[in-house]
Design a protein around this motif. Structure first.
Motif, PDB file in Angstrom:
ATOM      1  N   GLY A   1       5.964  15.557   0.597  1.00 52.52           N
ATOM      2  CA  GLY A   1       6.281  15.576  -0.826  1.00 52.52           C
ATOM      3  C   GLY A   1       6.629  16.965  -1.319  1.00 52.52           C
ATOM      4  N   ASN A   2       6.973  17.044  -2.594  1.00 54.16           N
ATOM      5  CA  ASN A   2       7.310  18.321  -3.218  1.00 54.16           C
ATOM      6  C   ASN A   2       6.051  18.919  -3.835  1.00 54.16           C
ATOM      7  N   VAL A   3       5.408  19.788  -3.096  1.00 51.01           N
ATOM      8  CA  VAL A   3       4.169  20.413  -3.547  1.00 51.01           C
ATOM      9  C   VAL A   3       4.493  21.440  -4.627  1.00 51.01           C
ATOM     10  N   ASP A   4       3.665  21.496  -5.667  1.00 56.36           N
ATOM     11  CA  ASP A   4       3.831  22.518  -6.696  1.00 56.36           C
ATOM     12  C   ASP A   4       3.376  23.864  -6.147  1.00 56.36           C
ATOM     13  N   LEU A   5       4.300  24.813  -6.083  1.00 60.27           N
ATOM     14  CA  LEU A   5       4.010  26.081  -5.418  1.00 60.27           C
ATOM     15  C   LEU A   5       2.920  26.867  -6.133  1.00 60.27           C
ATOM     16  N   ILE A   6       2.987  26.917  -7.447  1.00 59.80           N
ATOM     17  CA  ILE A   6       2.063  27.768  -8.195  1.00 59.80           C
ATOM     18  C   ILE A   6       0.641  27.240  -8.107  1.00 59.80           C
ATOM     19  N   SER A   7       0.453  25.955  -8.417  1.00 59.01           N
ATOM     20  CA  SER A   7      -0.904  25.412  -8.430  1.00 59.01           C
ATOM     21  C   SER A   7      -1.520  25.372  -7.035  1.00 59.01           C
ATOM     22  N   ALA A   8      -0.675  25.231  -6.000  1.00 57.29           N
ATOM     23  CA  ALA A   8      -1.183  25.165  -4.628  1.00 57.29           C
ATOM     24  C   ALA A   8      -1.259  26.537  -3.963  1.00 57.29           C
ATOM     25  N   GLY A   9      -0.820  27.577  -4.649  1.00 53.06           N
ATOM     26  CA  GLY A   9      -0.862  28.919  -4.069  1.00 53.06           C
ATOM     27  C   GLY A   9       0.081  29.095  -2.899  1.00 53.06           C
ATOM     28  N   ILE A  10       1.237  28.417  -2.948  1.00 53.34           N
ATOM     29  CA  ILE A  10       2.209  28.468  -1.852  1.00 53.34           C
ATOM     30  C   ILE A  10       3.136  29.665  -2.044  1.00 53.34           C
TER      31      ILE A  10
ATOM     32  N   VAL B   1       5.719  30.281   0.394  1.00 52.28           N
ATOM     33  CA  VAL B   1       7.007  29.797   0.895  1.00 52.28           C
ATOM     34  C   VAL B   1       6.894  28.288   1.086  1.00 52.28           C
ATOM     35  N   ALA B   2       7.844  27.545   0.517  1.00 48.77           N
ATOM     36  CA  ALA B   2       7.889  26.093   0.711  1.00 48.77           C
ATOM     37  C   ALA B   2       9.183  25.745   1.435  1.00 48.77           C
ATOM     38  N   LEU B   3       9.077  24.994   2.519  1.00 49.47           N
ATOM     39  CA  LEU B   3      10.251  24.531   3.263  1.00 49.47           C
ATOM     40  C   LEU B   3      10.529  23.086   2.865  1.00 49.47           C
ATOM     41  N   ARG B   4      11.764  22.823   2.458  1.00 50.10           N
ATOM     42  CA  ARG B   4      12.132  21.474   2.037  1.00 50.10           C
ATOM     43  C   ARG B   4      13.511  21.136   2.582  1.00 50.10           C
ATOM     44  N   ILE B   5      13.711  19.837   2.812  1.00 40.80           N
ATOM     45  CA  ILE B   5      14.961  19.345   3.368  1.00 40.80           C
ATOM     46  C   ILE B   5      15.639  18.481   2.309  1.00 40.80           C
ATOM     47  N   GLY B   6      16.954  18.694   2.126  1.00 38.32           N
ATOM     48  CA  GLY B   6      17.715  17.904   1.176  1.00 38.32           C
ATOM     49  C   GLY B   6      18.061  18.693  -0.069  1.00 38.32           C
ATOM     50  N   LYS B   7      18.619  18.005  -1.052  1.00 35.42           N
ATOM     51  CA  LYS B   7      19.035  18.661  -2.287  1.00 35.42           C
ATOM     52  C   LYS B   7      17.816  19.163  -3.058  1.00 35.42           C
ATOM     53  N   GLN B   8      17.971  20.343  -3.653  1.00 38.43           N
ATOM     54  CA  GLN B   8      16.886  20.940  -4.412  1.00 38.43           C
ATOM     55  C   GLN B   8      17.312  21.043  -5.876  1.00 38.43           C
ATOM     56  N   ALA B   9      16.606  20.313  -6.727  1.00 40.59           N
ATOM     57  CA  ALA B   9      16.994  20.240  -8.135  1.00 40.59           C
ATOM     58  C   ALA B   9      16.153  21.145  -9.026  1.00 40.59           C
ATOM     59  N   ASP B  10      15.085  21.732  -8.490  1.00 42.18           N
ATOM     60  CA  ASP B  10      14.187  22.541  -9.315  1.00 42.18           C
ATOM     61  C   ASP B  10      14.776  23.938  -9.496  1.00 42.18           C
ATOM     62  N   SER B  11      15.368  24.187 -10.660  1.00 39.52           N
ATOM     63  CA  SER B  11      16.011  25.475 -10.916  1.00 39.52           C
ATOM     64  C   SER B  11      15.010  26.579 -11.220  1.00 39.52           C
ATOM     65  N   SER B  12      13.722  26.242 -11.349  1.00 40.03           N
ATOM     66  CA  SER B  12      12.724  27.262 -11.653  1.00 40.03           C
ATOM     67  C   SER B  12      12.267  28.007 -10.406  1.00 40.03           C
ATOM     68  N   LEU B  13      12.765  27.616  -9.225  1.00 39.98           N
ATOM     69  CA  LEU B  13      12.373  28.242  -7.977  1.00 39.98           C
ATOM     70  C   LEU B  13      13.543  29.018  -7.372  1.00 39.98           C
ATOM     71  N   VAL B  14      13.218  30.018  -6.589  1.00 34.26           N
ATOM     72  CA  VAL B  14      14.232  30.764  -5.848  1.00 34.26           C
ATOM     73  C   VAL B  14      14.475  30.037  -4.528  1.00 34.26           C
ATOM     74  N   ALA B  15      15.723  29.654  -4.257  1.00 36.40           N
ATOM     75  CA  ALA B  15      16.052  28.853  -3.073  1.00 36.40           C
ATOM     76  C   ALA B  15      16.935  29.651  -2.124  1.00 36.40           C
ATOM     77  N   ARG B  16      16.586  29.586  -0.832  1.00 41.39           N
ATOM     78  CA  ARG B  16      17.389  30.223   0.211  1.00 41.39           C
ATOM     79  C   ARG B  16      17.664  29.206   1.305  1.00 41.39           C
ATOM     80  N   ARG B  17      18.935  28.994   1.627  1.00 46.43           N
ATOM     81  CA  ARG B  17      19.271  28.021   2.664  1.00 46.43           C
ATOM     82  C   ARG B  17      19.049  28.633   4.044  1.00 46.43           C
ATOM     83  N   LEU B  18      18.330  27.899   4.892  1.00 42.02           N
ATOM     84  CA  LEU B  18      18.005  28.383   6.227  1.00 42.02           C
ATOM     85  C   LEU B  18      18.828  27.720   7.322  1.00 42.02           C
ATOM     86  N   GLY B  19      19.321  26.508   7.098  1.00 43.31           N
ATOM     87  CA  GLY B  19      20.060  25.819   8.142  1.00 43.31           C
ATOM     88  C   GLY B  19      20.523  24.461   7.661  1.00 43.31           C
TER      89      GLY B  19
END
Length: 305
Positions: A130-139, A141-159
């Motif tokens: 699932g999409n874990v909330d980074l702030i509340s979970a103290g994350i 770096v979050a790795l996710r696959i697929g389209k990313q719609a959350d504009s409040s996060l900094v996104a870097r494509r890895l592959g």
């Protein structure tokens, strides 16, 4: 001299009881030490030191200022030491979230070198599709696959990775192979739907030709591990990323079907909390991820080999 420097002069004056001792310790003239203390007292509007032939002694205000100044200088020295330690090598705990199957197949087997390179670092990987909330979970770096719609996060494509229609040889031996995307409607499909409503419609393309297929299947699973188990068990065909079945595609335990037809590829993203620069731990982990094998392509067995 800045405020911290003057504070250090005052602390040494209290501890040594002598301007000349402070001057020798800091490599400056005794008149300079005396002048700095006088300027500090004038700034604070209070006498801090009593001078006598027997040496220096703090006043009541001076004693209170000394205790607080010593604490501040200790904190500054501790902060400096932490920075120097970070320069020498990473330390502390790095918390990363990642999809379960992707981490199991493509990250964890390669961690030995990363951990060996950073012996002072503790790594915690939160495995969650699932999409874990980074702030509340103290994350960090979050790795996710697929389209990313959350504009409040900094996104870097890895592959990126292709998606395929996949089936086990056992299933294909009994049900045959689809010859076109439309044939999938006559097959048992294992639907991977991590969120309600997802994974039930696909757009295939071959050159200029495009075919839309609505999927039907008796078995729907919400986690990639369920999809893997079902396809490998011969329960039906699956439409999934090559990442999900990388070992089996390489060995031939699953077969990629309809190789002339393409599906929209999936992308791997690293998400970081917005509003601050990634720390040294995060940057080191991103560099590790960028060097992993197989983030751009996976060897496959197809029906046209």
């Amino acid at each position: 001299m800045d405020r911290l420097g003057v504070m250090e002069v005052f602390v040494l004056a209290v501890e040594t009881g002598s301007f000349s001792a402070v001057a020798r310790r800091l490599g400056m003239g005794q008149p300079t030490v005396s002048r700095l203390i006088a300027q500090l007292e004038a700034h604070l509007g209070s006498r801090l030191l009593l001078r006598s032939t027997r040496g220096l002694a703090p006043t009541e205000a001076g004693e209170a200022y000394y205790l607080r100044a010593r604490e501040i200088l200790a904190q500054v020295n501790e902060a400096d030491a932490m920075v120097q330690q970070c320069r020498a090598g990473l330390s502390g705990r790095l918390r990363v979230s990642a999809p379960v199957t992707f981490a199991r197949l493509h990250i964890i087997p390669h961690l030995a070198g990363f951990l060996a390179a950073h012996p002072g670092l503790d790594l915690e990987i939160l495995l969650d599709d699932g999409n874990v909330d980074l702030i509340s979970a103290g994350i960090e770096v979050a790795l996710r696959i697929g389209k990313q719609a959350d504009s409040s996060l900094v996104a870097r494509r890895l592959g990126h990775c292709a998606r395929r229609v996949l089936g086990s040889p056992a299933y294909l031996a009994t049900r045959g192979q689809p010859q076109s995307p439309r044939d999938l409607q006559e097959h048992e499909l294992v639907i991977y739907s991590p969120r309600p409503g997802l994974g039930r419609q696909w757009s295939f393309q071959r050159g200029e030709e495009r075919v839309e297929v609505s999927g039907r299947g008796r078995l729907t699973v919400s986690a990639a591990e369920g999809m893997r188990a079902a396809v490998l068990g011969g329960l039906g065909l699956g439409i999934a990323s090559e990442w999900m079945f990388a070992p089996e595609l390489a060995s031939g335990e699953v077969v990629a079907l309809l190789p002339q037809w393409q599906l929209p590829r999936l992308e791997l993203w690293a998400l970081l909390p917005a509003g601050r620069e990634p720390g040294a731990r995060s940057r080191a982990f991103l560099a590790f991820m960028a060097g992993l094998p197989g983030l751009g392509s996976v060897p496959t067995h197809s029906t046209e080999e």
